[in-house]
Design an enzyme around this catalytic site. Structure first.
Site, PDB file in Angstrom:
ATOM      1  N   SER A 146       0.845  -1.199   0.000  1.00  0.00           N
ATOM      2  CA  SER A 146       0.000   0.000   0.000  1.00  0.00           C
ATOM      3  C   SER A 146       0.874   1.241   0.000  1.00  0.00           C
ATOM      4  O   SER A 146       1.594   1.513   0.966  1.00  0.00           O
ATOM      5  CB  SER A 146      -0.909   0.001   1.229  1.00  0.00           C
ATOM      6  OG  SER A 146      -1.567   1.246   1.302  1.00  0.00           O
ATOM      7  N   HIS A 172      -1.235  -1.125  -4.235  1.00  0.00           N
ATOM      8  CA  HIS A 172      -2.511  -0.740  -3.633  1.00  0.00           C
ATOM      9  C   HIS A 172      -2.514   0.771  -3.392  1.00  0.00           C
ATOM     10  O   HIS A 172      -1.581   1.319  -2.802  1.00  0.00           O
ATOM     11  CB  HIS A 172      -2.691  -1.508  -2.327  1.00  0.00           C
ATOM     12  CG  HIS A 172      -4.022  -1.345  -1.685  1.00  0.00           C
ATOM     13  ND1 HIS A 172      -5.138  -2.053  -2.078  1.00  0.00           N
ATOM     14  CD2 HIS A 172      -4.428  -0.559  -0.662  1.00  0.00           C
ATOM     15  CE1 HIS A 172      -6.162  -1.716  -1.322  1.00  0.00           C
ATOM     16  NE2 HIS A 172      -5.758  -0.796  -0.451  1.00  0.00           N
ATOM     17  N   ASP A 213      -4.728   3.907  -1.868  1.00  0.00           N
ATOM     18  CA  ASP A 213      -5.849   4.255  -0.990  1.00  0.00           C
ATOM     19  C   ASP A 213      -6.303   5.682  -1.226  1.00  0.00           C
ATOM     20  O   ASP A 213      -5.523   6.622  -1.047  1.00  0.00           O
ATOM     21  CB  ASP A 213      -5.410   4.120   0.474  1.00  0.00           C
ATOM     22  CG  ASP A 213      -5.273   2.673   0.893  1.00  0.00           C
ATOM     23  OD1 ASP A 213      -6.214   1.906   0.670  1.00  0.00           O
ATOM     24  OD2 ASP A 213      -4.208   2.321   1.444  1.00  0.00           O
ATOM     25  N   MET A 234      -8.904   8.530   0.091  1.00  0.00           N
ATOM     26  CA  MET A 234      -9.770   8.894   1.228  1.00  0.00           C
ATOM     27  C   MET A 234     -10.267  10.326   1.049  1.00  0.00           C
ATOM     28  O   MET A 234      -9.490  11.193   0.647  1.00  0.00           O
ATOM     29  CB  MET A 234      -8.970   8.808   2.529  1.00  0.00           C
ATOM     30  CG  MET A 234      -8.338   7.452   2.766  1.00  0.00           C
ATOM     31  SD  MET A 234      -7.345   7.498   4.258  1.00  0.00           S
ATOM     32  CE  MET A 234      -6.648   5.848   4.218  1.00  0.00           C
ATOM     33  N   HIS A 283      -8.374   1.621  -4.163  1.00  0.00           N
ATOM     34  CA  HIS A 283      -9.356   1.389  -3.091  1.00  0.00           C
ATOM     35  C   HIS A 283      -9.995   2.732  -2.749  1.00  0.00           C
ATOM     36  O   HIS A 283      -9.358   3.587  -2.142  1.00  0.00           O
ATOM     37  CB  HIS A 283      -8.594   0.785  -1.889  1.00  0.00           C
ATOM     38  CG  HIS A 283      -9.429   0.583  -0.676  1.00  0.00           C
ATOM     39  ND1 HIS A 283      -8.874   0.322   0.563  1.00  0.00           N
ATOM     40  CD2 HIS A 283     -10.782   0.581  -0.485  1.00  0.00           C
ATOM     41  CE1 HIS A 283      -9.838   0.176   1.455  1.00  0.00           C
ATOM     42  NE2 HIS A 283     -11.002   0.338   0.853  1.00  0.00           N
ATOM     43  N   MET A 318     -12.167   4.958  -0.690  1.00  0.00           N
ATOM     44  CA  MET A 318     -12.862   5.146   0.597  1.00  0.00           C
ATOM     45  C   MET A 318     -13.513   6.515   0.536  1.00  0.00           C
ATOM     46  O   MET A 318     -13.126   7.460   1.230  1.00  0.00           O
ATOM     47  CB  MET A 318     -11.838   5.055   1.748  1.00  0.00           C
ATOM     48  CG  MET A 318     -11.378   3.625   2.002  1.00  0.00           C
ATOM     49  SD  MET A 318      -9.847   3.559   2.952  1.00  0.00           S
ATOM     50  CE  MET A 318      -8.683   3.652   1.605  1.00  0.00           C
ATOM     51  N   MET A 365     -11.827  -5.406   4.897  1.00  0.00           N
ATOM     52  CA  MET A 365     -11.074  -4.509   5.774  1.00  0.00           C
ATOM     53  C   MET A 365     -10.814  -5.201   7.115  1.00  0.00           C
ATOM     54  O   MET A 365     -11.754  -5.603   7.799  1.00  0.00           O
ATOM     55  CB  MET A 365     -11.856  -3.205   6.023  1.00  0.00           C
ATOM     56  CG  MET A 365     -12.015  -2.307   4.813  1.00  0.00           C
ATOM     57  SD  MET A 365     -10.486  -1.918   3.944  1.00  0.00           S
ATOM     58  CE  MET A 365      -9.494  -1.164   5.247  1.00  0.00           C
ATOM     59  N   GLY A 387      -9.189   4.263   7.014  1.00  0.00           N
ATOM     60  CA  GLY A 387      -8.867   5.660   7.281  1.00  0.00           C
ATOM     61  C   GLY A 387      -7.399   5.889   7.610  1.00  0.00           C
ATOM     62  O   GLY A 387      -6.875   6.960   7.331  1.00  0.00           O
ATOM     63  N   PHE A 388      -6.757   4.892   8.153  1.00  0.00           N
ATOM     64  CA  PHE A 388      -5.368   5.071   8.584  1.00  0.00           C
ATOM     65  C   PHE A 388      -4.564   3.796   8.386  1.00  0.00           C
ATOM     66  O   PHE A 388      -5.093   2.693   8.581  1.00  0.00           O
ATOM     67  CB  PHE A 388      -5.312   5.454  10.069  1.00  0.00           C
ATOM     68  CG  PHE A 388      -6.082   6.703  10.385  1.00  0.00           C
ATOM     69  CD1 PHE A 388      -5.478   7.957  10.274  1.00  0.00           C
ATOM     70  CD2 PHE A 388      -7.418   6.624  10.740  1.00  0.00           C
ATOM     71  CE1 PHE A 388      -6.204   9.109  10.532  1.00  0.00           C
ATOM     72  CE2 PHE A 388      -8.154   7.780  11.009  1.00  0.00           C
ATOM     73  CZ  PHE A 388      -7.549   9.026  10.900  1.00  0.00           C
ATOM     74  N   GLY A 389      -3.317   3.968   8.014  1.00  0.00           N
ATOM     75  CA  GLY A 389      -2.405   2.834   7.988  1.00  0.00           C
ATOM     76  C   GLY A 389      -1.878   2.583   9.396  1.00  0.00           C
ATOM     77  O   GLY A 389      -2.099   3.384  10.312  1.00  0.00           O
ATOM     78  N   GLY A 390      -1.212   1.476   9.566  1.00  0.00           N
ATOM     79  CA  GLY A 390      -0.515   1.212  10.824  1.00  0.00           C
ATOM     80  C   GLY A 390      -1.395   0.800  11.990  1.00  0.00           C
ATOM     81  O   GLY A 390      -0.958   0.877  13.138  1.00  0.00           O
ATOM     82  N   ASP A 414      -7.029  -6.186   3.858  1.00  0.00           N
ATOM     83  CA  ASP A 414      -6.470  -4.839   3.901  1.00  0.00           C
ATOM     84  C   ASP A 414      -6.480  -4.291   5.327  1.00  0.00           C
ATOM     85  O   ASP A 414      -7.531  -3.964   5.866  1.00  0.00           O
ATOM     86  CB  ASP A 414      -7.287  -3.934   2.967  1.00  0.00           C
ATOM     87  CG  ASP A 414      -6.641  -2.574   2.790  1.00  0.00           C
ATOM     88  OD1 ASP A 414      -5.524  -2.375   3.275  1.00  0.00           O
ATOM     89  OD2 ASP A 414      -7.290  -1.714   2.156  1.00  0.00           O
ATOM     90  N   GLY A 415      -5.285  -4.182   5.904  1.00  0.00           N
ATOM     91  CA  GLY A 415      -5.142  -3.560   7.212  1.00  0.00           C
ATOM     92  C   GLY A 415      -4.422  -4.440   8.217  1.00  0.00           C
ATOM     93  O   GLY A 415      -4.872  -5.541   8.520  1.00  0.00           O
ATOM     94  N   GLY A 425       0.942  -2.196   4.164  1.00  0.00           N
ATOM     95  CA  GLY A 425       1.457  -0.839   4.130  1.00  0.00           C
ATOM     96  C   GLY A 425       2.663  -0.687   5.032  1.00  0.00           C
ATOM     97  O   GLY A 425       3.811  -0.834   4.612  1.00  0.00           O
TER      98      GLY A 425
HETATM   99  C1  DX5 Z   1      -6.582   1.672   5.518  1.00  0.00           C
HETATM  100  C2  DX5 Z   1      -6.113   1.393   4.103  1.00  0.00           C
HETATM  101  C3  DX5 Z   1      -5.050   0.368   4.004  1.00  0.00           C
HETATM  102  C4  DX5 Z   1      -3.750   0.764   4.643  1.00  0.00           C
HETATM  103  C5  DX5 Z   1      -3.079  -0.492   5.116  1.00  0.00           C
HETATM  104  O1  DX5 Z   1      -7.676   2.515   5.488  1.00  0.00           O
HETATM  105  O2  DX5 Z   1      -7.200   0.958   3.288  1.00  0.00           O
HETATM  106  O3  DX5 Z   1      -4.817  -0.017   2.657  1.00  0.00           O
HETATM  107  O4  DX5 Z   1      -2.887   1.450   3.767  1.00  0.00           O
HETATM  108  O5  DX5 Z   1      -1.969  -0.130   5.858  1.00  0.00           O
HETATM  109  P1  DX5 Z   1      -1.347  -1.080   6.961  1.00  0.00           P
HETATM  110  O6  DX5 Z   1      -0.863  -2.320   6.267  1.00  0.00           O
HETATM  111  O7  DX5 Z   1      -0.255  -0.245   7.525  1.00  0.00           O
HETATM  112  O8  DX5 Z   1      -2.433  -1.408   7.966  1.00  0.00           O
HETATM  113 ZN    ZN Z   2      -6.747   0.027   1.237  1.00  0.00          ZN
END
Ligand code: DX5
Ligand code: ZN
Length: 218
Positions: free
Chosen positions: A9, A34, A36, A38, A67, A69, A138, A143-146, A176-177, A198
């Site tokens: 991602s 990937h 994202d 938002m 993706h 969102m 999901m 909304g957020f990575g990590g 994803d996530g 990600g």
């Molecule tokens: C979250 C995103 C994911 C995100 C995954 O809203 O849709 O694609 O980038 O990141 P990680 O792998 O860090 O959870």
């Molecule tokens: Zn995603």
């Protein structure tokens, strides 16, 4: 079990060095990139827009897995397709007329995916599963990575896999996530086909090595 499709991602990449990051993915064993998107409405965060997708596309040698969102995704399908999307996933929670949206994505020549939030039961996909190429499950709230992986995801993947087999459908299951080396194997055992990663990839000292290890999970 098939070799998993690995989709790093780009959200977790260094945006100041986007070309270098995309080239790293090109040179790695990753299969897709990937992307994202938002809107600050469907999810409480903004990420990137069309100019960034176009910039990624200019350097990418791998398909862009977009993706969305966002609310009202129908308004932007053509633009994301033109910007270089290979597949476009929309959220079931954001679509009033999901079947129509899926047909529009296909008519544009893109692969069509549906993403579902952690609280959304897989049964909501029963009447669309045979029409789509991808389900993005999901495993964190979007909304957020990590974020931390939600364990209930395994049960959802098992149910979804059964639904796909029962319907004689071909949709791939994407997770994803919070994907990492620990949950990768149990996810694949439950029926996942595609792993998005990600932070696990981009915060590693050697991202290419992490991608190779995810790819080798069996
Ligand atoms: C979250 C995103 C994911 C995100 C995954 O809203 O849709 O694609 O980038 O990141 P990680 O792998 O860090 O959870
Ligand atoms: Zn995603």
């Amino acid at each position: 079990m098939q070799t998993p499709v690995i989709a790093p991602s780009i959200l977790a990449a260094d945006f100041g060095n986007l070309e270098r990051e995309v080239k790293m993915i090109n040179d790695s064993q990753a299969d897709w990139i990937h992307v994202d998107i938002m809107d600050g409405v469907f999810v409480p965060n903004f990420s990137m827009g069309l100019p960034v997708v176009e910039a990624v596309k200019r350097h990418a040698k791998k398909p862009l897995d977009v993706h969305l969102m966002i609310v009202n995704p129908d308004h932007y399908l053509a633009a994301f397709c033109k910007a270089g999307a290979h597949s476009i996933s929309v959220h079931v929670e954001a679509c009033q007329h999901l079947h129509s949206t899926i047909q529009q994505i296909k008519a544009l020549g893109c692969k069509a995916g549906v993403a579902i939030n952690p609280h959304t039961p897989v049964i909501q996909l029963e009447n669309i599963i045979a029409d789509i190429d991808l389900v993005c499950v999901m495993s964190v709230n979007p909304g957020f990575g990590g974020q931390k992986f939600i364990e209930h995801t395994y049960r959802k993947v098992e149910k979804l896999k059964k639904m796909i087999l029962d319907a004689n459908a071909t949709a791939l299951i994407e997770i994803d996530g919070g994907v990492n080396q620990q949950n990768a194997k149990p996810l694949l055992d439950a029926g996942a086909d595609v792993l998005v990663a990600g932070n696990f990839v981009f915060s590693a000292a050697n991202p290419m090595d992490v991608i190779a290890r995810l790819k080798a999970t069996h």
